[in-house]
Structure formats: structure tokens, C-alpha cells
Design a protein around this motif. Structure first.
Motif, PDB file in Angstrom:
ATOM      1  N   GLU A 215      16.858 -17.603  33.162  1.00 51.29           N
ATOM      2  CA  GLU A 215      16.669 -16.184  33.443  1.00 51.29           C
ATOM      3  C   GLU A 215      15.175 -15.936  33.592  1.00 51.29           C
ATOM      4  O   GLU A 215      14.363 -16.493  32.858  1.00 51.29           O
ATOM      5  CB  GLU A 215      17.241 -15.321  32.320  1.00 51.29           C
ATOM      6  CG  GLU A 215      18.751 -15.411  32.218  1.00 51.29           C
ATOM      7  CD  GLU A 215      19.321 -14.470  31.173  1.00 51.29           C
ATOM      8  OE1 GLU A 215      20.323 -13.802  31.474  1.00 51.29           O
ATOM      9  OE2 GLU A 215      18.774 -14.415  30.063  1.00 51.29           O
ATOM     10  N   GLY A 216      14.815 -15.073  34.541  1.00 51.11           N
ATOM     11  CA  GLY A 216      13.412 -14.787  34.763  1.00 51.11           C
ATOM     12  C   GLY A 216      12.787 -15.747  35.746  1.00 51.11           C
ATOM     13  O   GLY A 216      13.319 -16.816  36.050  1.00 51.11           O
ATOM     14  N   GLY A 217      11.627 -15.349  36.266  1.00 48.87           N
ATOM     15  CA  GLY A 217      10.909 -16.195  37.205  1.00 48.87           C
ATOM     16  C   GLY A 217      11.631 -16.331  38.530  1.00 48.87           C
ATOM     17  O   GLY A 217      12.685 -15.745  38.763  1.00 48.87           O
ATOM     18  N   SER A 218      11.055 -17.140  39.401  1.00 53.61           N
ATOM     19  CA  SER A 218      11.651 -17.336  40.719  1.00 53.61           C
ATOM     20  C   SER A 218      12.945 -18.137  40.639  1.00 53.61           C
ATOM     21  O   SER A 218      13.774 -18.087  41.548  1.00 53.61           O
ATOM     22  CB  SER A 218      10.659 -18.041  41.648  1.00 53.61           C
ATOM     23  OG  SER A 218      10.263 -19.288  41.106  1.00 53.61           O
ATOM     24  N   LEU A 219      13.150 -18.883  39.543  1.00 51.78           N
ATOM     25  CA  LEU A 219      14.391 -19.644  39.380  1.00 51.78           C
ATOM     26  C   LEU A 219      15.562 -18.757  38.972  1.00 51.78           C
ATOM     27  O   LEU A 219      16.712 -19.079  39.258  1.00 51.78           O
ATOM     28  CB  LEU A 219      14.208 -20.741  38.317  1.00 51.78           C
ATOM     29  CG  LEU A 219      13.208 -21.853  38.600  1.00 51.78           C
ATOM     30  CD1 LEU A 219      13.160 -22.826  37.430  1.00 51.78           C
ATOM     31  CD2 LEU A 219      13.544 -22.583  39.885  1.00 51.78           C
TER      32      LEU A 219
ATOM     33  N   GLY B 252       8.937  -4.594  28.573  1.00 47.83           N
ATOM     34  CA  GLY B 252       9.348  -5.898  29.080  1.00 47.83           C
ATOM     35  C   GLY B 252      10.593  -5.807  29.934  1.00 47.83           C
ATOM     36  O   GLY B 252      10.740  -6.538  30.924  1.00 47.83           O
ATOM     37  N   ALA B 253      11.514  -4.916  29.558  1.00 47.02           N
ATOM     38  CA  ALA B 253      12.715  -4.697  30.364  1.00 47.02           C
ATOM     39  C   ALA B 253      12.339  -4.135  31.727  1.00 47.02           C
ATOM     40  O   ALA B 253      12.887  -4.538  32.769  1.00 47.02           O
ATOM     41  CB  ALA B 253      13.674  -3.758  29.637  1.00 47.02           C
ATOM     42  N   ALA B 254      11.396  -3.201  31.752  1.00 44.75           N
ATOM     43  CA  ALA B 254      10.924  -2.645  33.023  1.00 44.75           C
ATOM     44  C   ALA B 254      10.296  -3.733  33.889  1.00 44.75           C
ATOM     45  O   ALA B 254      10.478  -3.757  35.119  1.00 44.75           O
ATOM     46  CB  ALA B 254       9.922  -1.523  32.762  1.00 44.75           C
ATOM     47  N   ASP B 255       9.570  -4.653  33.252  1.00 46.92           N
ATOM     48  CA  ASP B 255       8.949  -5.760  33.999  1.00 46.92           C
ATOM     49  C   ASP B 255       9.990  -6.586  34.749  1.00 46.92           C
ATOM     50  O   ASP B 255       9.732  -7.072  35.854  1.00 46.92           O
ATOM     51  CB  ASP B 255       8.173  -6.670  33.051  1.00 46.92           C
ATOM     52  CG  ASP B 255       6.888  -6.045  32.534  1.00 46.92           C
ATOM     53  OD1 ASP B 255       6.478  -4.987  33.068  1.00 46.92           O
ATOM     54  OD2 ASP B 255       6.309  -6.607  31.586  1.00 46.92           O
ATOM     55  N   GLN B 256      11.162  -6.759  34.136  1.00 41.05           N
ATOM     56  CA  GLN B 256      12.215  -7.531  34.794  1.00 41.05           C
ATOM     57  C   GLN B 256      12.632  -6.874  36.109  1.00 41.05           C
ATOM     58  O   GLN B 256      12.801  -7.548  37.129  1.00 41.05           O
ATOM     59  CB  GLN B 256      13.431  -7.667  33.871  1.00 41.05           C
ATOM     60  CG  GLN B 256      13.190  -8.491  32.618  1.00 41.05           C
ATOM     61  CD  GLN B 256      12.982  -9.963  32.918  1.00 41.05           C
ATOM     62  OE1 GLN B 256      13.573 -10.516  33.850  1.00 41.05           O
ATOM     63  NE2 GLN B 256      12.141 -10.614  32.131  1.00 41.05           N
ATOM     64  N   PHE B 257      12.791  -5.559  36.092  1.00 37.22           N
ATOM     65  CA  PHE B 257      13.187  -4.869  37.314  1.00 37.22           C
ATOM     66  C   PHE B 257      12.056  -4.884  38.341  1.00 37.22           C
ATOM     67  O   PHE B 257      12.308  -5.028  39.547  1.00 37.22           O
ATOM     68  CB  PHE B 257      13.613  -3.435  36.989  1.00 37.22           C
ATOM     69  CG  PHE B 257      14.974  -3.357  36.359  1.00 37.22           C
ATOM     70  CD1 PHE B 257      16.118  -3.306  37.146  1.00 37.22           C
ATOM     71  CD2 PHE B 257      15.122  -3.370  34.984  1.00 37.22           C
ATOM     72  CE1 PHE B 257      17.381  -3.256  36.572  1.00 37.22           C
ATOM     73  CE2 PHE B 257      16.376  -3.323  34.397  1.00 37.22           C
ATOM     74  CZ  PHE B 257      17.505  -3.258  35.194  1.00 37.22           C
TER      75      PHE B 257
ATOM     76  N   LEU C 245       6.333 -16.766  24.640  1.00 37.37           N
ATOM     77  CA  LEU C 245       6.756 -17.445  25.861  1.00 37.37           C
ATOM     78  C   LEU C 245       7.411 -16.527  26.881  1.00 37.37           C
ATOM     79  O   LEU C 245       7.297 -16.750  28.084  1.00 37.37           O
ATOM     80  CB  LEU C 245       7.738 -18.576  25.507  1.00 37.37           C
ATOM     81  CG  LEU C 245       7.228 -19.675  24.589  1.00 37.37           C
ATOM     82  CD1 LEU C 245       8.318 -20.731  24.402  1.00 37.37           C
ATOM     83  CD2 LEU C 245       5.963 -20.314  25.130  1.00 37.37           C
ATOM     84  N   ALA C 246       8.134 -15.521  26.417  1.00 28.33           N
ATOM     85  CA  ALA C 246       8.953 -14.720  27.319  1.00 28.33           C
ATOM     86  C   ALA C 246       8.095 -13.811  28.196  1.00 28.33           C
ATOM     87  O   ALA C 246       7.286 -13.026  27.697  1.00 28.33           O
ATOM     88  CB  ALA C 246       9.947 -13.883  26.525  1.00 28.33           C
ATOM     89  N   THR C 247       8.267 -13.932  29.502  1.00 29.13           N
ATOM     90  CA  THR C 247       7.586 -13.075  30.460  1.00 29.13           C
ATOM     91  C   THR C 247       8.393 -13.071  31.744  1.00 29.13           C
ATOM     92  O   THR C 247       9.070 -14.057  32.060  1.00 29.13           O
ATOM     93  CB  THR C 247       6.144 -13.566  30.710  1.00 29.13           C
ATOM     94  OG1 THR C 247       5.479 -12.663  31.580  1.00 29.13           O
ATOM     95  CG2 THR C 247       6.124 -14.968  31.302  1.00 29.13           C
ATOM     96  N   ALA C 248       8.368 -11.983  32.471  1.00 27.06           N
ATOM     97  CA  ALA C 248       9.255 -11.811  33.627  1.00 27.06           C
ATOM     98  C   ALA C 248       9.057 -12.887  34.679  1.00 27.06           C
ATOM     99  O   ALA C 248      10.005 -13.269  35.373  1.00 27.06           O
ATOM    100  CB  ALA C 248       9.039 -10.432  34.245  1.00 27.06           C
ATOM    101  N   GLU C 249       7.845 -13.385  34.830  1.00 22.54           N
ATOM    102  CA  GLU C 249       7.556 -14.302  35.932  1.00 22.54           C
ATOM    103  C   GLU C 249       7.831 -15.768  35.617  1.00 22.54           C
ATOM    104  O   GLU C 249       7.630 -16.640  36.470  1.00 22.54           O
ATOM    105  CB  GLU C 249       6.095 -14.144  36.377  1.00 22.54           C
ATOM    106  CG  GLU C 249       5.056 -14.477  35.314  1.00 22.54           C
ATOM    107  CD  GLU C 249       4.646 -13.279  34.462  1.00 22.54           C
ATOM    108  OE1 GLU C 249       3.528 -13.299  33.916  1.00 22.54           O
ATOM    109  OE2 GLU C 249       5.462 -12.340  34.334  1.00 22.54           O
ATOM    110  N   ALA C 250       8.304 -16.073  34.408  1.00 24.20           N
ATOM    111  CA  ALA C 250       8.557 -17.458  34.021  1.00 24.20           C
ATOM    112  C   ALA C 250      10.033 -17.673  33.698  1.00 24.20           C
ATOM    113  O   ALA C 250      10.704 -16.773  33.188  1.00 24.20           O
ATOM    114  CB  ALA C 250       7.700 -17.835  32.814  1.00 24.20           C
ATOM    115  N   PRO C 251      10.570 -18.875  33.963  1.00 20.21           N
ATOM    116  CA  PRO C 251      11.981 -19.147  33.667  1.00 20.21           C
ATOM    117  C   PRO C 251      12.226 -19.277  32.170  1.00 20.21           C
ATOM    118  O   PRO C 251      11.462 -19.935  31.462  1.00 20.21           O
ATOM    119  CB  PRO C 251      12.244 -20.469  34.393  1.00 20.21           C
ATOM    120  CG  PRO C 251      10.911 -21.144  34.451  1.00 20.21           C
ATOM    121  CD  PRO C 251       9.902 -20.039  34.596  1.00 20.21           C
TER     122      PRO C 251
END
Length: 478
Positions: free
Chosen positions: A459-463, A105-110, A441-447
Motif C-alpha cells: 500500500e502506498g507509493g507507485s507500487l 497522513g490520510a489526506a496525503d494518501q488522497f 517509515l510510513a509515508t504516502a510516497e513509499a510502499p
């Protein structure tokens, strides 16, 4: 264990200038597993200077070049996932499978923010006159001071570091002293990916002293924190003196509403699996279960059945589903909450004790409390541990009022097969995130973030990148 993770300042690892260290302990055995550097004021001054210089380099680095380096960080974390996850499991006690999932999941953030780097869009505004041009551009806010918690020691700093880098900021990250190793591994990945010296800096030591020193410096223009509500309030006070931009994800007390049109046993199985993930030490953990009276008995029986089936043990051991709590103070809090609830009339449906088979470590049985009154401590203060209080309701307005009665507003959950209930409840719950028949709920593409005392910003998502950017309006007369 920490020979490679001292302080990382200006592109190099080094011990604290005064040689001071702090111990780190394994929560499963209570034994020391290593030492970390205890940064002093001189170290922090070096970090601030390095971050200021790094910012001037990074803000002028082309977006595609920045994106490529950030994406390389993601690749390196995935290549090293087994090593990072093992360190995390030893530090936190969480099962190895959970640690692997968090590291990915940390890698997904980058990966996500490597893509967002190239999508920082401005705005063109139609002018009133033919000779004028109006536009808005976004620029990096500056040096970021980032503070993360111990419960997700890779994912939480990754959210901050990745977004800051994508925006063009430099960052000084301070991980929790209980679990600094996986954050250190992420910083090493940044180094190996070619992030320039000074852009990412890593300091460990006394949290209060470091926060005061960094936030009071005029070099820092943005503060990001994940932690408890009291910690967030203290940092907000510190940031106010310098009028710093602040985003914070603080504690919650997630209400769960189970309507009588939901499949009670299926809902209970989902809720129990989520509740006891990471030993209940999750900011968006479901923590107050309001079950319709018609469904209560079936829901409670299934929840207790799942709780009793969970295998406890050291996170690295085969088949372990739940490890120990991270520290003694958390364990003491859970004991107090269980005793208080029972004194106020709650039923113990499962667990409720320190397991007899463990004579060391901060273990507590997966615990389910039935028919817990609203005035019980566990219904009013965040139970950051493996304890699930169940209560009943019959009327919609009443359960919404009770769910919204606390000053927290991070996440809430709804179980129903009725579209009307799903829509109304998701809109009426005073939280920043809602899961309907879903809890992950937590995923890189969502706020990710909350309202009220649970924080500000996302944190996360386009926002997520916008908290690291400043809009600048430009009016030009031709």
C-alpha cells in the motif's frame, strides 16, 4: 456523535434496514460515546449492487476528472482535520497531536493517488513480425471490499480507498467497530468532493458476517485487509473460493538491532519515542530490541528514563503523551506478557503495572523489560501495547538468526554508524521494510507492507496502485 455516520450506500447515509445498532466506547473512560449501524444481509446486498453500478460509472470517468475529485477529497480532509482528529482521539484514546498527524497522513494518501491516477502506464513490446503489435494495458480490477483496523482508523482506510479510486475501482469499506468515526468522515469527504454515488460505500457491524457476505459475492473481485495474522488467514481462505485478488497488511514483531558502533543513548531515545507512540499499538512498532552487550547498559538506562517521563492521560487533555490501550483484551494480553517475562527472569526497568491514578480506562504504564530471554512470550508473540523487551547479542550472525526466527516479516530496524553493518543488516533482515537509524517509515510516497505471515502486496507509493489493477496483454495483427 455518530448521527451522521450510519451506513453510506449508493450515495446516501441511512440506518440499517432492520434498525440494529452497536455501541462504541471511549477507552479512557469505558463509557459509551455513541452507536453505529449494525448492517444486515439486506444492507450488504444493497451495498454490492450500488458498488457494481458505481464501478461502471467510475471506470469510464476520465483520469483527469477522477484525479481532480480525489485531490478534492484530500483538501476537504485537511480543512476538517481538527474535527476528524477529535473524533479519533475520543474513539482510540490516542493523544490529539497524534490524531492530527494521522488525519493529515490520510489526506496525503488522497493527494498522492490523485497524481498516480494520471500515471497508470502500459507497455509496448517489440514484435517479432512487421505486421503484429504487442502491448500491455492496465484496467481496474473491479469492486473492492476493504477492511481496516482500529489502531489507525483514518490512515488505514484512506490507503485503500484512495488507491482503489485512482485505479478506477469502486469500494465497500468496513472500518473497525471500535473506531468508525474518522473513516466515516473520510467517506463524507468523498461524497462532498463529488465522487459519484455507489463508488464509495461504508458499512459497519459484525466483522465476520460482513466479511463472509462480501467476499463470497461474485461482485467483489479484490479484497484488501489490515488486521491481525489470524484475521488475514481467515480472509485469505474466504477469498480462495472465488479466486479473488488479495492484498493484506497483517501483524508484525519488529526486531531492532543496535550495534555497538551506534550512539546508544541517542538510539534509545528514538526507540522509546517510537515504541510508545499510539500506546505501542502500531503494526510496525519496534517490539524486540537486540542491543550489543557493550552498549546495553547505556541503552537500557536511557530507554527506561524516557519511559518513566511519559505523561499518561486522556488523549484530549493538555500535555498527554500516551493514552489508554484501545480495549480490555489488549490490556489483559500485556499484563500476561509482563508476568511471563518476569517469571522467566526478565528485569522490570520501568513501568510494569496498571497506573494507580486511573481507576477507569484501559491504561498501562510505559514498560521496559531488561535482559528478556528468547523463550519469553513477549519475544514470540506480537506485543500490541506499551511494552519494550530488551535483549543482548555479541555476534552478527546470531542476532540476524534471532531477528529472523519468527514467522512475521513486516518491519525491522538497525542502528549503526557503520555502512557495512547498515547494508548487510538491511539486506539480511527478512522483512518488507527496514529503517536504518530511523523509525518513522510510513509515508504516502513509499510502499508499505510485509513478507512471510505479515502479508502480501503493498500500500502506498507507485507500487500501491498495482494491487487494484489487472494487466491485459493485447496482440494485434494489422
Amino acid at each position: 456523535m455518530y448521527q451522521d455516520f450510519e451506513l453510506y450506500i449508493g450515495g446516501a447515509w441511512a440506518a440499517a434496514m432492520n434498525g440494529a445498532t452497536k455501541q462504541v466506547f471511549d477507552p479512557a473512560t469505558e463509557e459509551e460515546i455513541g452507536k453505529i449501524a449494525d448492517a444486515g444481509p439486506d444492507d450488504l446486498a444493497r451495498a454490492l449492487s450500488a458498488a457494481a453500478q458505481g464501478f461502471e460509472i467510475w471506470r469510464r470517468t476520465g483520469t483527469w476528472d477522477r484525479a481532480a475529485k480525489i485531490r478534492r477529497v484530500a483538501d476537504l480532509i485537511r480543512e476538517r482535520v481538527d474535527t476528524i482528529a477529535r473524533v479519533m482521539s475520543i474513539e482510540t484514546g490516542k493523544p490529539l497531536a497524534e490524531a492530527v498527524g494521522e488525519t493529515n497522513g490520510a489526506a496525503d494518501q488522497f493527494e498522492w493517488y490523485s497524481e498516480e491516477t494520471k500515471r497508470i502506464y502500459g507497455q509496448i513490446i517489440g514484435s517479432r513480425t512487421a505486421e503484429s503489435r504487442l502491448s500491455v494495458i492496465y484496467q481496474p480490477v473491479g469492486v473492492v471490499a476493504a477492511f481496516s483496523a482500529w489502531n489507525f482508523p483514518a490512515l488505514l482506510p484512506a490507503r485503500k480507498i484512495a488507491a482503489a479510486l485512482a485505479a478506477g475501482c469502486s469500494v465497500i469499506v468496513k472500518p473497525a467497530s471500535e473506531a468508525p468515526g474518522s473513516c466515516g468522515a473520510i467517506v463524507q469527504a468523498c461524497h462532498d468532493a463529488g465522487i459519484p454515488a455507489g463508488v464509495v460505500n461504508f458499512v459497519t457491524g459484525n466483522s465476520s458476517m460482513i466479511a463472509r457476505h462480501l467476499i463470497s459475492s461474485p461482485v467483489v473481485r479484490k479484497v484488501s485487509v489490515t488486521g491481525s495474522v489470524p484475521v488475514g488467514k481467515q480472509i485469505l481462505h474466504l477469498a480462495a473460493d472465488g479466486v479473488k485478488k488479495v492484498s493484506m497488511e497483517l501483524g508484525g514483531h519488529g526486531p531492532v538491532i543496535v550495534f555497538d558502533d551506534a550512539d546508544a543513548e541517542q538510539a534509545a531515545a528514538v526507540c522509546a519515542a517510537t515504541k510508545f507512540r499510539n500506546c505501542g499499538q502500531v503494526c510496525i512498532s519496534p517490539t524486540r530490541f537486540y542491543v550489543h552487550e557493550n552498549s546495553y547498559e547505556a541503552f537500557a538506562a536511557k530507554f527506561a528514563e524516557v519511559a518513566r517521563s511519559i505523561k499518561l492521560g486522556r488523549g484530549l487533555d493538555e500535555g498527554v503523551q500516551m493514552g489508554p490501550m484501545a480495549n480490555a483484551r489488549g490490556l489483559d494480553t500485556i499484563k500476561t506478557m509482563v508476568a511471563d517475562a518476569v517469571d522467566k527472569g526478565a528485569d522490570v526497568l520501568a513501568g510494569g503495572n496498571v497506573p494507580s491514578e486511573f481507576n477507569r480506562g484501559f491504561y498501562f504504564e510505559p514498560t521496559v523489560l531488561g535482559r528478556v530471554p528468547d523463550d519469553a512470550l513477549v519475544m514470540n508473540e506480537e506485543p500490541f501495547g506499551p511494552i519494550a523487551p530488551l535483549a543482548t547479542f555479541t555476534e552478527y550472525d546470531d542476532v540476524i538468526r534471532r531477528a529472523n526466527s519468527l514467522p512475521f516479516g513486516l518491519a525491522g530496524y538497525v542502528f549503526t554508524s557503520n555502512l557495512g553493518n547498515a547494508t548487510r543488516a538491511s539486506e539480511d533482515l527478512e522483512v518488507g521494510m527496514v529503517g536504518v537509524n530511523e523509525m518513522l517509515l510510513a509515508t504516502a510516497e513509499a510502499p508499505f507492507g510485509g513478507i512471510k505471515e505479515s502479508g502480501m502486496g503493498r500500500e502506498g507509493g507507485s507500487l500501491g496502485i498495482h494491487d487494484y489493477l489487472e494487466p491485459k496483454y493485447v496482440k494485434m495483427k494489422l
